[in-house]
Design a protein around this motif. Structure first.
Motif, PDB file in Angstrom:
ATOM      1  N   ASP A 146       0.825  -1.365  -0.029  1.00  0.00           N
ATOM      2  CA  ASP A 146       0.090  -0.134  -0.155  1.00  0.00           C
ATOM      3  C   ASP A 146       0.850   1.209  -0.224  1.00  0.00           C
ATOM      4  OD1 ASP A 146      -2.429  -1.503  -0.009  1.00  0.00           O
ATOM      5  OD2 ASP A 146      -2.875  -1.351   2.063  1.00  0.00           O
ATOM      6  N   ASP A 198      -2.756 -12.640  -3.519  1.00  0.00           N
ATOM      7  CA  ASP A 198      -4.061 -11.927  -3.886  1.00  0.00           C
ATOM      8  C   ASP A 198      -4.004 -10.573  -4.287  1.00  0.00           C
ATOM      9  OD1 ASP A 198      -5.565 -14.390  -4.039  1.00  0.00           O
ATOM     10  OD2 ASP A 198      -6.256 -14.315  -2.033  1.00  0.00           O
ATOM     11  N   GLN A 199      -3.319  -9.716  -3.325  1.00  0.00           N
ATOM     12  CA  GLN A 199      -3.070  -8.211  -3.274  1.00  0.00           C
ATOM     13  C   GLN A 199      -2.125  -7.947  -4.696  1.00  0.00           C
ATOM     14  OE1 GLN A 199      -4.266  -5.573  -1.446  1.00  0.00           O
ATOM     15  NE2 GLN A 199      -5.754  -7.118  -0.849  1.00  0.00           N
ATOM     16  N   ALA A 252      -1.800  -9.818  -7.318  1.00  0.00           N
ATOM     17  CA  ALA A 252      -2.544 -10.237  -8.331  1.00  0.00           C
ATOM     18  C   ALA A 252      -3.389  -9.285  -8.827  1.00  0.00           C
ATOM     19  CB  ALA A 252      -3.113 -11.671  -8.327  1.00  0.00           C
ATOM     20  N   LEU A 253      -4.409  -8.777  -7.847  1.00  0.00           N
ATOM     21  CA  LEU A 253      -5.280  -7.480  -7.988  1.00  0.00           C
ATOM     22  C   LEU A 253      -4.665  -6.201  -8.589  1.00  0.00           C
ATOM     23  CD1 LEU A 253      -7.347  -7.585  -4.878  1.00  0.00           C
ATOM     24  CD2 LEU A 253      -8.130  -8.181  -7.348  1.00  0.00           C
ATOM     25  N   ARG A 254      -3.232  -6.257  -8.353  1.00  0.00           N
ATOM     26  CA  ARG A 254      -2.750  -4.816  -8.906  1.00  0.00           C
ATOM     27  C   ARG A 254      -1.861  -5.189  -9.933  1.00  0.00           C
ATOM     28  NH1 ARG A 254      -1.634  -1.183  -3.705  1.00  0.00           N
ATOM     29  NH2 ARG A 254      -2.973  -2.115  -2.333  1.00  0.00           N
ATOM     30  N   SER A 255      -1.794  -6.611 -10.760  1.00  0.00           N
ATOM     31  CA  SER A 255      -0.905  -6.602 -11.819  1.00  0.00           C
ATOM     32  C   SER A 255       0.532  -6.652 -11.431  1.00  0.00           C
ATOM     33  CB  SER A 255      -1.513  -6.051 -13.015  1.00  0.00           C
ATOM     34  OG  SER A 255      -2.727  -6.347 -13.007  1.00  0.00           O
TER      35      SER A 255
END
Length: 154
Positions: free
Chosen positions: A72, A95-96, A98-101
């Motif tokens: 973050d 997961d975090q 992957a969400l942000r590529s």
């Protein structure tokens, strides 16, 4: 100061002398890497390998909450996630990312990748004990396309 995008031609010369005769490792000039590892000695060893590969900055976290906070605060270019972190796993960090590529690899002491969820089956895994060559090889598989094109202009 020379922009990192223009250092591809001399990057091998910036490596320590003992590494110049080895197969050319992945060069991580200008990259910030998140390292999630709960064993401090392993973390220090991997951080040293990343510095040998000319990584700009290594952000180290030993638990999921710290890793998420680092993501973050300062989005990394790449991440290395020890999958088993004592009493938790790095699945939430993956997961975090992957969400942000944000590309990442897993590190594990289990030869068969035990525990890595099926949805992450395509993510490269480096096995412990980690060597510089195996780390370089796995990171090369996920290097951002923009970084590869900057290092090797057409």
């Amino acid at each position: 100061m020379i922009p990192a995008a223009h250092l591809h031609a001399v990057a091998p010369l910036l490596l320590p002398v003992e590494l110049r005769s080895a197969p050319l490792p992945t060069v991580l000039i200008g990259l910030t890497i998140l390292l999630v590892e709960d064993q401090s000695l392993i973390a220090m060893d991997v951080e040293e390998m990343l510095k040998e590969l000319l990584c700009e900055e290594v952000m180290t976290a030993s638990c999921v909450s710290h890793a998420v906070r680092l993501i973050d605060e300062n989005i990394p270019d790449l991440a290395i996630l020890d999958f088993n972190l004592g009493d938790e796993t790095s699945e939430a960090v993956a997961d975090q990312l992957a969400l942000r590529s944000i590309p990442f690899i897993f590190a594990t002491g289990y030869r068969d990748g035990t525990g890595v969820p099926a949805r992450f089956a395509s993510i490269p895994v480096v096995h412990k004990p980690i060597s510089r060559d195996s780390l370089s090889e796995k990171l090369a598989l996920v290097l951002p396309i923009r970084q590869q094109s900057q290092r090797h202009p057409a």
